[in-house]
Design a protein around this motif. Sequence first.
Motif, mmCIF file in Angstrom:
data_model
loop_
_atom_site.group_PDB
_atom_site.id
_atom_site.type_symbol
_atom_site.label_atom_id
_atom_site.label_comp_id
_atom_site.label_asym_id
_atom_site.label_seq_id
_atom_site.Cartn_x
_atom_site.Cartn_y
_atom_site.Cartn_z
ATOM 1 N N THR A 23 0.830 -1.424 -0.054
ATOM 2 C CA THR A 23 -0.230 0.221 -0.580
ATOM 3 C C THR A 23 0.781 1.167 -0.391
ATOM 4 O O THR A 23 1.332 1.704 0.850
ATOM 5 N N LYS A 25 1.291 5.507 -1.535
ATOM 6 C CA LYS A 25 0.200 7.015 -1.686
ATOM 7 C C LYS A 25 0.209 6.845 -3.475
ATOM 8 O O LYS A 25 -0.903 7.544 -3.976
ATOM 9 N N ASN A 26 1.534 6.668 -3.789
ATOM 10 C CA ASN A 26 2.127 6.564 -5.580
ATOM 11 C C ASN A 26 1.382 5.167 -5.906
ATOM 12 O O ASN A 26 1.780 3.882 -5.642
ATOM 13 N N THR A 30 2.744 0.682 -5.534
ATOM 14 C CA THR A 30 1.822 -0.650 -5.585
ATOM 15 C C THR A 30 1.508 -1.493 -6.659
ATOM 16 O O THR A 30 1.688 -2.635 -6.359
#
Length: 327
Positions: A23, A25-26, A30
């Motif tokens: 997981t 943010k970008n 992922t």
Amino acid sequence: MKIFSILFLLLTSTLWAKYDNCTFKNPHYTDICKKVVKHGVSYEYANRFLLSYFKTQKYDEITWKYIQPSKIKYHREREKKANNVLVKYVPKMVTNLNEYQHAYDLAEIKYGVNREIIAAILLKETKLGKIKPKHDAFIVFNTILTRTKPKTSRQKWLLNMSKTNMASIIEHCYKEGVEPEQCNLPSSYAGAVGIPQFMPNSFVYTDSYYGKVADLTKMEDAILSAAKFLHKKAKFTELIAWDKMPDIKKTESEWYAFEFKNKNCSFIYEKNKKTGKKYKCFTKNRPELDYLKIYVAKIMRYNNSSNYAIGVIRLAYDAHKALEKTQ
């Protein structure tokens, strides 16, 4: 001192944290993480790599500058000149061919690729290892990944290409047992690695003369890896019979003149199979060039430029003739 403390904190928190998912943010990270985990990389290693300050928070400004369309066009326009300049290095090719005869012998026997073709590719890529890379492959691709906005087909290709190569680097270093912060692959500004300038997603084609993991900074491994690439990806399985070739120097000169007169042209293709774009084809209705055409197509699997391919064959042909004089 304050900056050092912050960096130390970032490093230690990354080293000792526990990760069991992908997981980020970008979302592209992922995707990369999921891909490498699927290929056997541990969650912990993948997460540590993609959260490493030294890998994902550094950017290569030279790479970003030179992958812009205007710079690529300039590079392609200069390729003819580069081919002409390299002709003077043919004696160095001959020296290399003699020095590493053992590796070239094996490459021809094992993969069916002419030694002169291999040497010509290595000359064009890094002047037989004399050009030393000054970039880090992962940082190169991370720069492209994080800055590219996928609006055009080219930008979408750049994005996917970067993700694929970043995943390949993580997998490579994991298999080698190298810690993320020490996973440094010296590369060109385009992310190509070693003497034969392999993109990381082509590491599957590497081969080692000594039977261990290939080291593309070693000449023997570069020779075998370039041969394996052409053998596997371009179906280069039969040595060129040089006496079947047309006058290479004359044909090369004619091609350059043809390219100068025709904006959209190709040495062998009449259209782009993916886009349908039509080209003015140099070899169309010229059966005397059919044999040459076969091998130009194969070399264009290494680099899809017509100038690159015909330049390789010209250098290889000259080296072949020079070798004949020494025997």
